[in-house]
Design an enzyme around this catalytic site. Structure first.
Site, PDB file in Angstrom:
ATOM      1  CG  HIS A  37      18.942-106.242 -14.930  1.00 45.92           C
ATOM      2  ND1 HIS A  37      18.206-105.225 -14.378  1.00 45.92           N
ATOM      3  CD2 HIS A  37      20.091-106.322 -14.203  1.00 45.92           C
ATOM      4  CE1 HIS A  37      18.867-104.704 -13.346  1.00 45.92           C
ATOM      5  NE2 HIS A  37      20.013-105.344 -13.223  1.00 45.92           N
ATOM      6  CB  SER A 187      20.754 -97.269 -13.540  1.00 42.01           C
ATOM      7  OG  SER A 187      21.075 -97.395 -12.173  1.00 42.01           O
TER       8      SER A 187
END
Ligand code: PAF
Length: 282
Positions: A37, A187
């Site tokens: 992210h 993830s």
């Protein structure tokens, strides 16, 4: 960093940025931020004057048997990471702010074709939920550019098509997969893996690299390759969901004339479903 919880406050902030002629970059997330992210945020900072990140765990994209309640929520840590990167605004809407009439009555967006293959087969309704929330967030943030990870390759292609089909004046940027040293794609779901599953997980990437090398080396019987590598994924300790050799744009099955290829894989380790992909030109 401003934290905004209402659409009204977000629209006011947007108006100010527009008046100041600032280019707005947007990174939608469901929180529990990892370096994948943060790479999206860094890319947005590089291209835009103002960066807006949203954190919203979107109930519409979770199936009945999926992990909505268990989805990790780490808001304090997420805020600290975004502050450190100089993000201007964090949008934190509630479920009722996003779905005021309730989920059952919500108008939805669905990208046909692409939403019903690969991950769409094992997660019915998932991409409808993704396209709907991203469309709503785009209408609220009204960004010039939006940034998505290539880890969710199918999601990225669906959002590109949605933006194109609905004439949205937004540039969609894909950002390369961030991997751990072992090769495992980052993830939020990696947090569910126990020690032995963690040790096993990187072999998924190693196997798709080997498959890519076989294709680059001239092997063209893709059905046979898929069968052989699916068996290897199983032998490595996974329960394979799918393995596909696809056209990188349409995600339909590649044939011997396809030059831009993506290998897409989804497989379970215990109850955790991992996905990965590798794209290349043959
Ligand atoms: O990729 C995700 O985290 C989500 O699918 C997204 C794009 C934030 C929509 O909820």
């Amino acid at each position: 960093m401003q934290s905004l919880t209402s659409v009204q406050a977000l629209r006011q902030a947007r108006k100010n940025w527009r008046n100041a002629d600032q280019k707005v970059g947007f990174v939608p997330t469901m929180g529990n931020l990892h370096n994948g992210h943060l790479q999206l945020v860094r890319a947005a900072k590089e291209h835009c004057d103002v960066v807006v990140v949203s954190i919203f765990v979107n109930p519409m994209q979770f199936g009945k048997n999926e992990d909505l309640d268990a989805y990790p929520r780490t808001l304090d840590e997420d805020k600290a990471k975004l502050e450190a990167l100089g993000v201007e605004a964090l949008f934190l809407p509630t479920v009722s702010e996003m779905y005021p009439r309730g989920l059952a009555k919500q108008t939805y967006v669905e990208v046909p074709g692409l939403s019903h293959i690969l991950c769409g087969t094992s997660r019915p309704g998932h991409f409808r939920g993704v396209a709907t929330i991203v469309c709503k967030l785009f209408n609220m943030v009204s960004p010039d550019m939006a940034f998505f990870g290539e880890k969710d390759f199918q999601q990225l292609q669906i959002i590109r098509l949605m933006a194109q089909d609905l004439s949205m004046p937004i540039t969609i940027k894909g950002v390369p997969i961030e991997r751990e040293e072992s090769g495992l794609a980052m993830s939020s779901r990696n947090g569910y893996l126990n020690e032995s599953q963690r040790a096993c997980a990187p072999s998924l990437y190693r196997l798709i690299i080997a498959l890519k090398e076989d294709i680059k080396g001239g092997k063209r019987d893709y059905a046979q390759l898929i069968e052989a590598y699916t068996a290897q994924i199983e032998q490595a300790g996974f329960k394979p969901d799918y393995l596909a050799i696809s056209d990188a744009e349409t995600l339909t099955a590649a044939d011997e004339n396809t030059t831009d290829i993506v290998i897409l894989v989804a497989a379970y380790l215990g109850n955790t479903r991992l996905i990965d992909n590798l794209s290349f030109t043959r």
